[in-house]
Design an enzyme around this catalytic site. Structure first.
Site, PDB file in Angstrom:
ATOM      1  N   LYS A 239      27.280 -43.925  10.690  1.00  9.60           N
ATOM      2  CA  LYS A 239      26.708 -44.687   9.575  1.00  9.60           C
ATOM      3  C   LYS A 239      25.190 -44.490   9.469  1.00  9.60           C
ATOM      4  CE  LYS A 239      29.976 -48.307   8.689  1.00  9.60           C
ATOM      5  NZ  LYS A 239      30.498 -49.239   9.648  1.00  9.60           N
ATOM      6  N   ARG A 240      24.542 -44.245  10.601  1.00  6.23           N
ATOM      7  CA  ARG A 240      23.095 -44.039  10.579  1.00  6.23           C
ATOM      8  C   ARG A 240      22.700 -42.899   9.643  1.00  6.23           C
ATOM      9  NH1 ARG A 240      21.291 -41.547  14.517  1.00  6.23           N
ATOM     10  NH2 ARG A 240      23.301 -41.227  15.513  1.00  6.23           N
TER      11      ARG A 240
END
Ligand code: GLU
Length: 466
Positions: A239-240
């Protein structure tokens, strides 16, 4: 024999770009070879199943245009069949029941650890048959203990494992559930798979799966293990790195054809070609040219491709997507020009459909400014006489077209000795409420005379108050 490939996701999460690319390669391989593509949901891990994941996976596959010919098949509906094959292996002596207690196995493990050995079941129950099958037990596959398990991977070349690394692994647990590596093979046999194209993380499962094929007297299919996709920092994609789930890309305004083109190129290429239509992808795709090293996800490149596809698309093609985005942003297009005209204007600049939808705010409803700071600065430095004159001349234009608007702006610039930049930028902010827009005269032509005049008038009022 005609080619049959599959995609077999576990619904423990949504469809990730890595999974989507593996699915795409498998799908393209089938399409390229005029074969069949099968979808199978590997849902036996009920505890790790994520609610809504199956629907999200199916939606993502459809969104990317990867339609399947058969399925979706669900493993949880095939338990009876797996047990039938376990019984068949028990009857042929290729599998055996193991009644070893946890204590015994733990002691064995401790002993092997002390000797710095990996845990290998010692076949105690193979040599001590004669237990009562109604007692709790697991079923183990009699696996080869010498020699190698090897295959020619279509992506990675020859892969070999020593059989001594593996023991007689469990194919049915005490609770009666068959295990993962066993179900996969029964499915792949029943579904007549010829080529297994899947993620690299399954390489270690392959020897065990080969043992199951052999125990059933069958030749394994051809394998291809696809490398992972990493973030542009070389770390595992998460997700980063922004959107990792395929449907998030739709939300961010990517077109499926752009994401598909991006994914196919990430790890595969044909000469230095960057843009592939779907037909080209199908006819040129060659799994033997898929890279065996990890690929780095590059959002800038994806944006570049998306911009290309948006610019090349017809307004008709873009409209449904745009309308969806507009709805999500609560932008109504009732009060303003026909949406097709706005699309034609914006499509050469927008990098995403979401950006295009945001830019639509300039053309509908009340004036809105997306850059108050610049607006205020330009308002403070604007000469009211210049803009009053523009207003006057704009009002006399009968045929409200780009060329006429351009003419007025050019004339004023000359007459007042004001640079075009010092006219265009304020007009952009005063009328469209944005700094980055397509050609100003084209924008004003689409916006319409009435809205242009009203908004300019409001800005002039603000100037003269100072
Ligand atoms: N269900 C596995 C996964 O989601 C795929 C198994 C396979 O392709 O053999 O990773």
């Amino acid at each position: 024999m005609s080619v049959r490939t599959r995609f077999a996701p576990s619904p423990t999460g949504f469809l990730h770009v890595g999974g989507a690319r593996t699915a795409l390669y498998s799908w393209l391989y089938a399409r390229h070879n005029h074969g069949k593509f099968i979808l199978r949901i590997e849902d036996t891990d009920v505890e790790r199943e994520k609610e809504g994941a199956v629907d999200a996976i199916l939606d993502s596959m459809k969104w990317l245009g990867m339609y399947w010919d058969e399925g979706p098949f669900y493993q949880t509906k095939r338990l009876e069949r797996y047990n039938e094959v376990v019984d068949q292996l028990l009857a042929s002596g290729q599998a055996y029941r193991c009644y070893c207690s946890e204590e015994r196995l733990n002691a064995l493990k401790a002993q092997q650890e002390k000797n710095k050995e990996n845990f290998i079941y010692d076949r105690h129950c193979l040599h001590h048959l004669g237990h009562d099958p109604s007692l709790p037990h697991v079923v183990r596959l009699k696996s080869p203990q010498q020699g190698i398990a090897a295959w020619d991977d279509m992506i990675r070349g020859r892969i070999e494992f020593s059989n001594s690394e593996f023991d007689d692994f469990i194919i049915r647990r005490t609770d009666g559930w068959p295990t993962y590596n066993f179900c996969v093979v029964v499915d792949d046999i029943d579904m007549q798979m010829t080529h297994i194209i899947r993620a690299e993380e399954h390489i270690n499962n392959t020897p065990k799966q080969i043992y199951v094929y052999r125990a059933l007297g069958l030749e394994p299919p051809v394998f291809a293990h696809v490398s992972p996709i990493l973030g542009d920092d070389g770390k595992k994609l998460s997700k980063r790195h922004g959107a990792a789930n395929v449907m998030q890309y739709q939300e961010e305004g990517f077109l499926p054809e752009a994401l598909r083109n991006y994914l196919v190129r990430l790890g595969w290429g044909h000469q230095d070609k960057e843009i592939f239509s779907l037909d080209e992808m199908i006819s040129l795709f060659d799994i033997n040219n898929v890279s065996n090293s990890p690929s780095a996800f590059n959002t800038e490149k994806l944006l570049w491709l998306n911009k290309h596809y948006i610019a090349a698309a017809t307004a008709e093609h873009l409209l449904p997507d745009l309308q969806w985005q507009l709805q999500r942003l609560a932008i109504s297009t009732e009060d303003g020009p026909p949406l097709e005209r706005v699309v034609m204007l914006l499509k050469t600049r927008a990098r995403t459909m979401k950006e295009m939808a945001e830019a639509c705010r300039s053309y509908y409803g009340e004036y809105q400014c997306n850059n108050q700071e610049t607006y205020q600065q330009l308002l403070a430095s604007a000469h009211p006489t210049v803009f009053c004159e523009i207003y006057q001349r704009f009002s006399t234009i009968n045929d409200w077209q780009s060329a006429e608007i351009n003419q007025v702006i050019g004339d004023i610039s000359k007459e007042f000795g004001t640079s075009l930049k010092d006219i265009n930028m304020p007009l952009r902010l005063f009328i469209l409420g944005a700094k980055d827009t397509p050609s100003l005269n084209d924008c004003l032509a689409v916006l319409g005379k009435e809205k242009t005049l009203n908004r300019l008038h409001a800005a002039i009022e603000n100037m003269s108050c100072k």
